[in-house]
Scaffold this active site. Sequence first.
Site, PDB file in Angstrom:
ATOM      1  N   HIS A 131      73.400  61.203 -12.412  1.00  0.00           N
ATOM      2  CA  HIS A 131      72.991  60.868 -13.782  1.00  0.00           C
ATOM      3  C   HIS A 131      74.301  60.782 -14.644  1.00  0.00           C
ATOM      4  O   HIS A 131      74.642  60.155 -15.786  1.00  0.00           O
ATOM      5  CB  HIS A 131      71.811  61.328 -14.221  1.00  0.00           C
ATOM      6  N   ARG A 190      65.656  51.870 -19.329  1.00  0.00           N
ATOM      7  CA  ARG A 190      64.875  52.945 -18.444  1.00  0.00           C
ATOM      8  C   ARG A 190      64.114  53.846 -19.328  1.00  0.00           C
ATOM      9  O   ARG A 190      64.536  54.394 -20.328  1.00  0.00           O
ATOM     10  CB  ARG A 190      65.943  53.936 -17.902  1.00  0.00           C
ATOM     11  N   ARG A 223      61.637  48.822 -18.127  1.00  0.00           N
ATOM     12  CA  ARG A 223      61.159  49.188 -16.652  1.00  0.00           C
ATOM     13  C   ARG A 223      60.041  50.327 -17.147  1.00  0.00           C
ATOM     14  O   ARG A 223      60.492  51.164 -17.504  1.00  0.00           O
ATOM     15  CB  ARG A 223      62.366  49.844 -15.865  1.00  0.00           C
ATOM     16  N   GLU A 264      63.986  47.176  -4.745  1.00  0.00           N
ATOM     17  CA  GLU A 264      64.950  48.144  -4.208  1.00  0.00           C
ATOM     18  C   GLU A 264      64.577  48.732  -3.193  1.00  0.00           C
ATOM     19  O   GLU A 264      65.058  50.042  -2.773  1.00  0.00           O
ATOM     20  CB  GLU A 264      65.191  49.302  -5.618  1.00  0.00           C
ATOM     21  N   ASN A 324      71.051  50.513  -6.322  1.00  0.00           N
ATOM     22  CA  ASN A 324      71.242  51.885  -6.017  1.00  0.00           C
ATOM     23  C   ASN A 324      70.499  52.448  -5.040  1.00  0.00           C
ATOM     24  O   ASN A 324      70.834  53.033  -4.039  1.00  0.00           O
ATOM     25  CB  ASN A 324      71.277  52.846  -7.397  1.00  0.00           C
ATOM     26  N   ASP A 325      69.004  52.196  -5.272  1.00  0.00           N
ATOM     27  CA  ASP A 325      68.131  52.669  -4.250  1.00  0.00           C
ATOM     28  C   ASP A 325      68.099  51.751  -3.180  1.00  0.00           C
ATOM     29  O   ASP A 325      67.968  52.341  -1.896  1.00  0.00           O
ATOM     30  CB  ASP A 325      66.716  52.590  -4.894  1.00  0.00           C
ATOM     31  N   ARG A 349      71.637  59.491  -2.052  1.00  0.00           N
ATOM     32  CA  ARG A 349      72.679  59.289  -2.987  1.00  0.00           C
ATOM     33  C   ARG A 349      72.897  60.801  -3.913  1.00  0.00           C
ATOM     34  O   ARG A 349      73.727  60.607  -4.823  1.00  0.00           O
ATOM     35  CB  ARG A 349      72.535  58.142  -3.799  1.00  0.00           C
ATOM     36  N   CYS A 398      70.521  44.745 -11.464  1.00  0.00           N
ATOM     37  CA  CYS A 398      70.705  45.718 -12.401  1.00  0.00           C
ATOM     38  C   CYS A 398      71.228  46.921 -11.916  1.00  0.00           C
ATOM     39  O   CYS A 398      71.317  48.010 -12.468  1.00  0.00           O
ATOM     40  CB  CYS A 398      69.221  46.030 -13.156  1.00  0.00           C
TER      41      CYS A 398
END
Lengths: 544, 85
Positions: free
Chosen positions: A192, A299, A335, A433, A456-457, A467, A504
């Site tokens: 993050h 988010r 989301r 994802e 990412n996922d 990750r 995204c």
Amino acid sequence: MEARMLKLSGKVVYKGIVVGPVALLKKDDQQVRRIRIDDADAELARLGKAGEQAQAQLQKLYDKAVTEVGEASAAIFEVHQMMLEDDDYLDAIHNMIRTEMVNAEYAVAVTGDNFSEMFANMDDDYMKARAADIKDISNRLVRNLMGREDMSLADMEPSIIVADDLSPSETIQMDKKKILAFVTVHGSANSHTAILARMMNIPALIGVPVNLEEVHTGMQVIVDGLKGEVIFDPAEEVCKEAEARVKEEQEKHKLLQTLKGKDNVTLSGKTIDIYANIGSVSDVGYVLENDAGGIGLFRSEFLYLGRDNFPTEEEQFQAYRQVLQTMAGKKVVIRTLDIGADKQVDYFNLGKEDNPAMGYRAIRICLKQPHIFQTQLRALFRAAVYGNLSVMYPMITSVEEVRKIYEVVEQVKEELEEQQVPYKVPEQGIMIETPAAVMVSDELAQMVDFFSIGTNDLTQYTLAVDRQNAKLDDFYNPHHKAILRMIQMAADNAHKCGKWVGICGELGADLELTEEFLRMEIDELSVAPSMVLKVRKAVRESAV
Amino acid sequence: MKKFDYTIQDEVGIHARPAGLLVKETKKYESKVTVAKDGKSAEATKLMALMSLGVKCGETVEVSVEGADEEAAYDGIKAFFEANL
């Protein structure tokens, strides 16, 4: 004093160069031990000095707060000053030092606990809350006694944050205007801290093997995100050279600014929407500043992180409405809650998991604990009246899950209808994802209004690479053919049903892939606000 | 000794800030000033003790002033209550 020029390298998560002072963020290791002393007078003198220091610190905080937030809000620091002078509090500490012959740190910590306990037990909510003030002043005294820096970020000059690692709730509480760069010992390129750094357009280096004992707040440092280098305590000429390069970068940045207000159109006339990803209401400023066409991923976790209990419907509604109104009719994709995995929140009581990324998270929590989900949906549907909202559900793996979501949506609609609360059912889409969602994307596309691909996922699940594990960064290859084929497949299935598809994840901002995405007919790329203009530049230079 | 009763108007009661100001005001005088409610009392020079009385809006406290300068202290403290609490 001679400059030490401690030069170290790390992994770059956001390029850029900056020179400034260090703000060392140490984990709260204020462990107080009971130590027997021989000289009570000397101990009392130490305490007196720590108290004077505390008064001066609080005065500084007060003065600053008066100019920044006004007299009424600043008063708390004045109250802290008064509490520090309280006879009963001081007498209790003095007595303990004299009669038990213990160190001042211990006497302050014990007395602070006792007094705050007394307030915590009062039957008045206002007085209960004062328990925190007593803890605060006691901690301040202990910090001063131990010779620790007053590390309140609110009080900080614009600085380079140096830390072991940062948790999402730590980063979320920072005043982002005061952060020049991040340097962390741990953390991976997809943590993050990294995401935040990209969003805020500030240089960040992770995996820097710095001994935090050798660094102190206020020390000068150069963070060179172009070379992947950090230089603590640089020599003057090195500093000058770095400052010249900072200037050069600023010039380049200015050039990008000329792209504001221009269309996202390729040389052959193809267009694509470029939206921004954000994580809190205050980030909306960055969205507008960078001329994004909308918000492609908001988010909603920020509402849940960094607090002790669930946000109420009203709190959520206010936050969503504020964003929608600020964006004035531009699309805002929010989301729903994506807690779990690497984002842990105590009051959710999720428990430890061996494999949290594949565990109880996101939509799984929402479907298992529908009251959490219902509160969020009610807030979202009510806010939808105030702007152009789309809602997006994360971590979908099956058609069945979408059906269950729609059942909850129906319940929420009926309730709002019954209570005659104004609402609107917004456009609803899902995150793609998981490889499972890609494989059934033909069926999913018929059920939802849009897809947003979370790369990412999707990469972590497809390549089986955690990750959060920095050791695996070399294996985390989002350019893997498998990933690109999955994106293509999901996009084709969405388009067959006339639905739009966006990306995204971090990949959306990968300039090496911009042309590839244009070829795939992706409708929208949602990227960190700081990347909007860079992606626009790549689109405008492309011949696709 | 001089005494007066006062009913708290401030909606949060005797909260931190006015309690702190009361401490400051009281320290101007030599007299001992005591604030009592329901049999509990606190010296007006002690911030935390004052706060821990937990006096709420609408409740009445008895304030007593005793000492060499009690005339002046009485007037000053009474005026303080009326202006701040």
